[in-house]
Design an enzyme around this catalytic site. Structure first.
Site, mmCIF file in Angstrom:
data_model
loop_
_atom_site.group_PDB
_atom_site.id
_atom_site.type_symbol
_atom_site.label_atom_id
_atom_site.label_comp_id
_atom_site.label_asym_id
_atom_site.label_seq_id
_atom_site.Cartn_x
_atom_site.Cartn_y
_atom_site.Cartn_z
ATOM 1 N N GLY A 110 0.457 -26.877 -10.012
ATOM 2 C CA GLY A 110 1.488 -25.894 -10.376
ATOM 3 C C GLY A 110 2.764 -26.524 -10.896
ATOM 4 O O GLY A 110 3.531 -25.875 -11.614
ATOM 5 N N GLU B 90 -6.654 -29.899 -9.332
ATOM 6 C CA GLU B 90 -7.279 -28.761 -8.650
ATOM 7 C C GLU B 90 -8.762 -28.925 -8.347
ATOM 8 O O GLU B 90 -9.229 -28.529 -7.278
ATOM 9 C CB GLU B 90 -7.063 -27.467 -9.457
ATOM 10 C CG GLU B 90 -5.645 -26.917 -9.399
ATOM 11 C CD GLU B 90 -4.702 -27.520 -10.429
ATOM 12 O OE1 GLU B 90 -5.085 -28.507 -11.084
ATOM 13 O OE2 GLU B 90 -3.593 -27.001 -10.579
ATOM 14 N N ALA C 21 1.130 -25.973 -6.283
ATOM 15 C CA ALA C 21 1.137 -24.781 -5.435
ATOM 16 C C ALA C 21 0.929 -25.246 -3.992
ATOM 17 O O ALA C 21 0.371 -26.324 -3.753
ATOM 18 C CB ALA C 21 0.027 -23.841 -5.865
ATOM 19 N N GLU D 130 2.127 -27.081 -14.392
ATOM 20 C CA GLU D 130 1.997 -25.757 -15.010
ATOM 21 C C GLU D 130 3.358 -25.096 -15.238
ATOM 22 O O GLU D 130 3.580 -24.462 -16.267
ATOM 23 C CB GLU D 130 1.088 -24.879 -14.142
ATOM 24 C CG GLU D 130 -0.371 -25.361 -14.209
ATOM 25 C CD GLU D 130 -1.270 -24.735 -13.154
ATOM 26 O OE1 GLU D 130 -0.847 -24.663 -11.972
ATOM 27 O OE2 GLU D 130 -2.387 -24.310 -13.504
HETATM 28 N N1 CAA Z 1 1.354 -28.158 -0.927
HETATM 29 C C1 CAA Z 1 1.844 -28.198 0.324
HETATM 30 N N2 CAA Z 1 2.478 -29.256 0.846
HETATM 31 C C2 CAA Z 1 2.601 -30.334 0.066
HETATM 32 C C3 CAA Z 1 2.124 -30.377 -1.255
HETATM 33 C C4 CAA Z 1 1.474 -29.220 -1.746
HETATM 34 N N3 CAA Z 1 1.017 -29.118 -3.010
HETATM 35 N N4 CAA Z 1 2.370 -31.593 -1.769
HETATM 36 C C5 CAA Z 1 2.998 -32.289 -0.820
HETATM 37 N N5 CAA Z 1 3.149 -31.535 0.288
HETATM 38 C C6 CAA Z 1 3.773 -31.919 1.553
HETATM 39 C C7 CAA Z 1 2.865 -32.800 2.379
HETATM 40 O O1 CAA Z 1 1.923 -32.040 3.106
HETATM 41 C C8 CAA Z 1 3.856 -33.510 3.269
HETATM 42 O O2 CAA Z 1 4.229 -32.639 4.308
HETATM 43 P P1 CAA Z 1 4.423 -33.210 5.808
HETATM 44 O O3 CAA Z 1 5.541 -34.216 5.707
HETATM 45 O O4 CAA Z 1 4.762 -31.997 6.602
HETATM 46 O O5 CAA Z 1 3.119 -33.865 6.179
HETATM 47 C C9 CAA Z 1 5.063 -33.667 2.360
HETATM 48 O O6 CAA Z 1 4.911 -32.716 1.300
HETATM 49 C C10 CAA Z 1 5.152 -35.035 1.741
HETATM 50 O O7 CAA Z 1 3.912 -35.313 1.114
HETATM 51 P P2 CAA Z 1 3.088 -36.664 1.340
HETATM 52 O O8 CAA Z 1 3.335 -37.199 2.700
HETATM 53 O O9 CAA Z 1 1.668 -36.386 0.956
HETATM 54 O O10 CAA Z 1 3.812 -37.617 0.269
HETATM 55 P P3 CAA Z 1 3.160 -38.857 -0.507
HETATM 56 O O11 CAA Z 1 4.290 -39.507 -1.233
HETATM 57 O O12 CAA Z 1 2.319 -39.668 0.390
HETATM 58 O O13 CAA Z 1 2.186 -38.189 -1.600
HETATM 59 C C11 CAA Z 1 1.584 -36.628 -3.332
HETATM 60 C C12 CAA Z 1 2.718 -37.409 -2.619
HETATM 61 C C13 CAA Z 1 0.674 -37.607 -4.078
HETATM 62 C C14 CAA Z 1 2.235 -35.695 -4.339
HETATM 63 C C15 CAA Z 1 0.770 -35.852 -2.283
HETATM 64 O O14 CAA Z 1 1.671 -35.117 -1.464
HETATM 65 C C16 CAA Z 1 -0.186 -34.876 -2.895
HETATM 66 O O15 CAA Z 1 -1.248 -35.272 -3.346
HETATM 67 N N6 CAA Z 1 0.181 -33.563 -2.889
HETATM 68 C C17 CAA Z 1 -0.685 -32.546 -3.395
HETATM 69 C C18 CAA Z 1 -0.684 -32.540 -4.918
HETATM 70 C C19 CAA Z 1 -1.652 -31.499 -5.438
HETATM 71 O O16 CAA Z 1 -2.849 -31.597 -5.238
HETATM 72 N N7 CAA Z 1 -1.105 -30.474 -6.136
HETATM 73 C C20 CAA Z 1 -1.909 -29.432 -6.699
HETATM 74 C C21 CAA Z 1 -1.982 -28.289 -5.759
HETATM 75 S S1 CAA Z 1 -3.147 -27.097 -6.271
HETATM 76 C C22 CAA Z 1 -2.341 -26.122 -7.404
HETATM 77 O O17 CAA Z 1 -1.227 -26.384 -7.817
HETATM 78 C C23 CAA Z 1 -3.127 -24.929 -7.825
HETATM 79 C C24 CAA Z 1 -2.614 -24.169 -8.989
HETATM 80 O O18 CAA Z 1 -2.826 -24.521 -10.124
HETATM 81 C C25 CAA Z 1 -1.941 -22.924 -8.792
#
Ligand code: CAA
Length: 263
Positions: free
Chosen positions: A108, A131, A63, A111
């Protein structure tokens, strides 16, 4: 649609979540577009749906954290409900849905994959529910579907630790059915969908309903659900034609795709 592509070919549809700049993260607009696309699937025309992510790196990276960062309690609950409602539509879509997980399937992302009937992935896929590291619970079904899929013990460990797992471990715990190279993934997903699409469509749908509805009730009610859906098949042309072909010992006919019919 800005963030969702949808294509149909030979009874098989492919829905691609297309927001590569954010690794296909799910914001409200993406969720809305997925919902509209699922609502519009023509199940007269489509017999299996594949869900995948655009690009080579990510299926869905969760998400949208930027959008969630400022939500109030009530807004958080509403955002969770939106995701749950959309994913429940995927889960209860009449036809089988295959997740072709082509990279990150976090939060998500895992999920939405779990709301599909079948998950296959590429060898660069990464699964997890991160999360609790973000101060929240999994909110689009992760606390419910992961335990149902891989058992409560493994699910709790993954959720409490927020540890991500690679494709081979996801395969070992039964989260995915098969692992392919990145190049092989979509052809494999399409082949699997085509194999499903060759079978009697009403029978396939009834199987999905019987398995899903049966898992949500006790065994006495579950077998009644099966009996009803089994009985319904005997009203279909597919059943009559396919069994007659078998009895005629006509190998050629037996292998033919049964004609599509809608109830
Ligand atoms: N939400 C918003 N933006 C996201 C995102 C997310 N979940 N995941 C990645 N992005 C964005 C980053 O902010 C980045 O944007 P910018 O270029 O504008 O800075 C872009 O995508 C590329 O990401 P990274 O530079 O971080 O890429 P990376 O290869 O270094 O890392 C990754 C990849 C490990 C997936 C890392 O992006 C990450 O940890 N993302 C978050 C993953 C996460 O925690 N997901 C769970 C979200 S909570 C949820 O889903 C709740 C629920 O159950 C409903």
């Amino acid at each position: 649609m800005e963030f969702v592509n949808y294509e149909v070919e030979d009874y098989v549809a492919v829905l691609t979540i297309n927001r590569p700049k954010a690794l296909n993260a799910l914001n409200s607009q993406v969720l809305e577009e997925i919902e509209q696309t699922i609502d519009a699937v023509d199940t007269n025309e489509v017999r299996a749906l594949i869900i995948t992510g655009a690009g080579e790196k990510s299926f869905v990276a969760g998400a949208d954290i930027a959008e969630m960062s400022s939500l109030t309690k009530a807004e958080g609950e509403a955002f969770g409900k939106k995701g749950n409602d959309v994913f429940r539509k995927i889960e209860t879509l009449a036809i089988p849905v295959i997740a072709a997980v082509n990279g990150f399937a976090l939060g998500g992302g895992n999920e939405i994959a779990m709301s599909c009937d079948i998950r296959i992935c590429s060898d660069n896929a990464l699964f997890g529910q991160p999360e609790v590291g973000l101060g929240i619970t999994p909110g689009f079904g992760g606390t419910q579907r992961l335990a149902r899929l891989v058992g409560a013990g493994i699910a709790k460990q993954l959720v409490y630790t927020a540890r991500n797992i690679k494709a081979d471990e996801a395969y070992r715990i039964g989260l995915v059915n098969a692992v392919y190279t990145q190049e092989e993934l979509m052809p494999a997903a399409k082949k699997l969908a085509a194999t499903i699409a060759k079978n009697a469509p009403i029978a396939v749908r009834n199987c999905k309903k019987a398995i899903n509805d049966g898992l949500n009730t006790d065994i006495d009610n579950a077998i009644v659900i099966e009996e009803k859906l089994f009985g319904d098949c005997f009203e279909t042309e597919d059943q009559k034609a396919a069994m007659a072909n078998f009895l005629e010992k006509d190998k050629e006919k037996k292998l033919k795709v049964v004609p599509f019919q809608n109830k």
